[in-house]
Scaffold this motif. Structure first.
Motif, mmCIF file in Angstrom:
data_model
loop_
_atom_site.group_PDB
_atom_site.id
_atom_site.type_symbol
_atom_site.label_atom_id
_atom_site.label_comp_id
_atom_site.label_asym_id
_atom_site.label_seq_id
_atom_site.Cartn_x
_atom_site.Cartn_y
_atom_site.Cartn_z
ATOM 1 N N PRO A 192 -13.214 4.584 -1.275
ATOM 2 C CA PRO A 192 -13.201 4.492 0.170
ATOM 3 C C PRO A 192 -12.055 5.302 0.761
ATOM 4 C CG PRO A 192 -12.371 2.478 -0.817
ATOM 5 C CD PRO A 192 -12.880 3.341 -1.921
ATOM 6 N N ALA A 239 0.836 -1.213 0.000
ATOM 7 C CA ALA A 239 0.000 0.000 0.000
ATOM 8 C C ALA A 239 0.859 1.247 0.000
ATOM 9 C CB ALA A 239 -0.931 -0.016 1.206
ATOM 10 N N ASN A 289 -7.426 6.748 -6.634
ATOM 11 C CA ASN A 289 -7.891 5.690 -5.732
ATOM 12 C C ASN A 289 -6.828 4.625 -5.541
ATOM 13 O OD1 ASN A 289 -11.390 4.912 -6.285
ATOM 14 N ND2 ASN A 289 -10.406 6.355 -4.954
ATOM 15 N N GLY A 290 -6.610 4.237 -4.300
ATOM 16 C CA GLY A 290 -5.704 3.117 -4.043
ATOM 17 C C GLY A 290 -4.234 3.479 -4.123
ATOM 18 N N ALA A 291 -3.911 4.774 -4.225
ATOM 19 C CA ALA A 291 -2.507 5.196 -4.359
ATOM 20 C C ALA A 291 -1.724 4.962 -3.067
ATOM 21 C CB ALA A 291 -2.442 6.673 -4.749
ATOM 22 N N GLY A 292 -2.439 4.957 -1.933
ATOM 23 C CA GLY A 292 -1.768 4.775 -0.644
ATOM 24 C C GLY A 292 -1.846 6.015 0.232
ATOM 25 N N LYS A 293 -2.685 6.972 -0.147
ATOM 26 C CA LYS A 293 -2.780 8.242 0.597
ATOM 27 C C LYS A 293 -3.335 8.009 2.011
ATOM 28 C CE LYS A 293 -5.689 10.074 -2.330
ATOM 29 N NZ LYS A 293 -5.966 8.950 -3.252
ATOM 30 N N SER A 294 -4.480 7.328 2.088
ATOM 31 C CA SER A 294 -5.111 7.128 3.402
ATOM 32 C C SER A 294 -4.235 6.251 4.290
ATOM 33 C CB SER A 294 -6.487 6.476 3.240
ATOM 34 O OG SER A 294 -7.334 7.333 2.530
ATOM 35 N N THR A 295 -3.576 5.277 3.690
ATOM 36 C CA THR A 295 -2.701 4.404 4.484
ATOM 37 C C THR A 295 -1.558 5.222 5.082
ATOM 38 O OG1 THR A 295 -3.250 2.567 3.016
ATOM 39 C CG2 THR A 295 -1.313 2.294 4.400
HETATM 40 N N1 LIG Z 1 -7.079 -2.672 5.631
HETATM 41 C C1 LIG Z 1 -6.631 -3.006 4.411
HETATM 42 N N2 LIG Z 1 -6.480 -4.308 4.076
HETATM 43 C C2 LIG Z 1 -6.015 -4.681 2.865
HETATM 44 N N3 LIG Z 1 -5.674 -3.809 1.883
HETATM 45 C C3 LIG Z 1 -5.809 -2.507 2.153
HETATM 46 C C4 LIG Z 1 -6.302 -2.034 3.424
HETATM 47 N N4 LIG Z 1 -6.317 -0.680 3.385
HETATM 48 C C5 LIG Z 1 -5.875 -0.319 2.171
HETATM 49 N N5 LIG Z 1 -5.563 -1.411 1.424
HETATM 50 C C6 LIG Z 1 -5.031 -1.412 0.048
HETATM 51 O O1 LIG Z 1 -3.878 -0.595 0.030
HETATM 52 C C7 LIG Z 1 -3.841 0.173 -1.168
HETATM 53 C C8 LIG Z 1 -3.801 1.658 -0.831
HETATM 54 O O2 LIG Z 1 -5.062 2.038 -0.261
HETATM 55 P P1 LIG Z 1 -5.368 3.496 0.330
HETATM 56 O O3 LIG Z 1 -6.724 3.462 0.950
HETATM 57 O O4 LIG Z 1 -4.234 3.928 1.186
HETATM 58 O O5 LIG Z 1 -5.373 4.365 -1.010
HETATM 59 P P2 LIG Z 1 -5.874 5.862 -1.207
HETATM 60 O O6 LIG Z 1 -4.842 6.527 -2.041
HETATM 61 O O7 LIG Z 1 -6.176 6.483 0.087
HETATM 62 O O8 LIG Z 1 -7.194 5.670 -2.065
HETATM 63 P P3 LIG Z 1 -8.632 6.424 -1.896
HETATM 64 O O9 LIG Z 1 -8.507 7.715 -2.626
HETATM 65 O O10 LIG Z 1 -9.532 5.456 -2.573
HETATM 66 O O11 LIG Z 1 -8.905 6.577 -0.436
HETATM 67 C C9 LIG Z 1 -5.049 -0.237 -1.988
HETATM 68 O O12 LIG Z 1 -4.653 -1.262 -2.887
HETATM 69 C C10 LIG Z 1 -5.998 -0.794 -0.948
HETATM 70 O O13 LIG Z 1 -6.847 -1.764 -1.504
#
Ligand SMILES: Nc1ncnc2c1ncn2[C@@H]1O[C@H](COP(=O)(O)OP(=O)(O)OP(=O)(O)O)[C@@H](O)[C@H]1O
Length: 325
Positions: free
Chosen positions: A317, A24, A44-50
């Protein structure tokens, strides 16, 4: 890693988070200067929220290190939490309490002395323009007012960093603009550093610095203006009486490759505004309209990834209110 005193209020080194096979966040090196509005832009899914989850101590890194306000996120989570405010995308306000009661409740959670809390609440309600609504029930506020109250609540204990996960998602463009008016004032008037995630290009333009992320990796980080300067060309779109002949003439006369699009012909050229008069005088094919668009952050994303950010995933999400491990 040097802690505080270097001007950076957030510092990460090889920060990584894996969920099984999914990387992530794939080794993030970042330094966010104090007093900035720092944007984290990515699809989406870039890893920002993580990344935000780890920096806010809601999620533990798989490897690497990070410090927020001089505190290590793994070894000193309580100190990190005292130094930060967090505004989630979904509202966590109590709709059946008044504006002021919501803030008082938060002040109690932080054990703030009564007088300090009262002064701080007064200051923040002025700052987000809700002083005249302090006795209103939250459920009677508009979406934009609720978001402003969330921001005030996040700032109540005078954090050094305010984290905002997609702060204007779900708000109409006018309200989004109003929220930004307040956000832009905060570093100056409240001395806070803002770290926010967004996938809105227009929103990203407001940030003092911007990190563009894709597939868990940081692609590039700079001011929006300098990021766009890398593109060094404008997009020119023209409608003509004969696109085939015009494309041919543009190629032979100016050495530019024009491609057909729904908007007519399009090509890129350095300094489009200076080029248009030449184009109009030298092209014998009738020109019906010309549009010149300076480089956008979408072009920057395309430059680094080979695809436009709008095709790379829309809203999705975001950070949940609970811990994600
Ligand atoms: N709890 C989790 N369990 C498994 N995979 C996860 C979990 N949380 C995030 N991921 C995966 O990690 C990757 C990064 O997700 P993240 O939510 O950080 O992206 P994002 O940039 O915040 O996207 P968004 O704009 O959709 O919020 C994605 O592939 C997501 O599916």
């Amino acid at each position: 890693m040097t802690p505080s005193g270097t001007g950076a209020v957030i510092r990460t080194e090889g920060l990584r988070k894996a969920y099984g096979d999914i990387e992530a966040v794939a080794g993030l090196d970042l330094a966010v200067p104090a007093g900035e509005i720092f944007g984290f832009l990515g699809p989406n899914g870039a890893g920002k929220s993580t990344t935000i989850s780890m920096l806010c101590t809601l999620s533990r890194p798989t490897s690497g290190r990070a410090e927020v306000a001089g505190h290590d996120i793994v070894r000193e989570p309580a100190a990190v939490r005292r130094s930060i405010g967090l505004v989630f995308q979904e509202t966590t306000l109590d709709r059946e309490l008044t504006v002021e009661e919501n803030l008082r409740f938060q002040a109690d959670l932080f054990d703030m002395p009564r007088r300090t809390a009262r002064d701080r609440i007064g200051h923040l309600l002025e700052l987000v323009d809700l002083a005249d609504r302090r006795n209103a029930m939250v459920r009677t506020l508009s979406g934009g007012m609720q978001r402003r109250l969330e921001i005030a609540r996040g700032l109540l204990h005078s954090p050094r960093v305010l984290f905002l996960d997609e702060p204007t998602t779900g708000l109409d463009p006018q309200t989004r603009g109003a929220i930004w008016e307040y956000l832009l004032r905060l570093p100056r008037e409240d001395g806070v550093t803002i770290f926010l995630t967004t996938h809105h290009l227009a929103e990203a333009e407001h940030c003092g610095r911007l990190a563009i992320m894709d597939n868990g990796k940081l692609l590039v980080e700079d001011t929006p203006a300098l990021l766009k300067a890398v593109i060094a060309s404008d997009l020119v779109e023209i409608r003509t009486g004969d696109d085939t002949a015009a494309a041919q003439a543009i190629r032979t006369r100016f050495g530019l490759d024009a491609t057909a699009s729904a908007a007519g012909l399009r090509f890129r050229v350095a300094d489009g505004a200076a080029f248009v008069p030449r184009l109009c005088s030298e092209l014998t094919v009738p020109i019906h309209s010309v549009t010149v668009t300076p480089p956008t952050l979408d072009d920057v994303f395309l430059h680094y990834t080979g695809r436009p950010i709008r095709d790379a995933g829309g809203p999705g999400p975001t950070l949940s209110a609970g811990p994600r491990r």
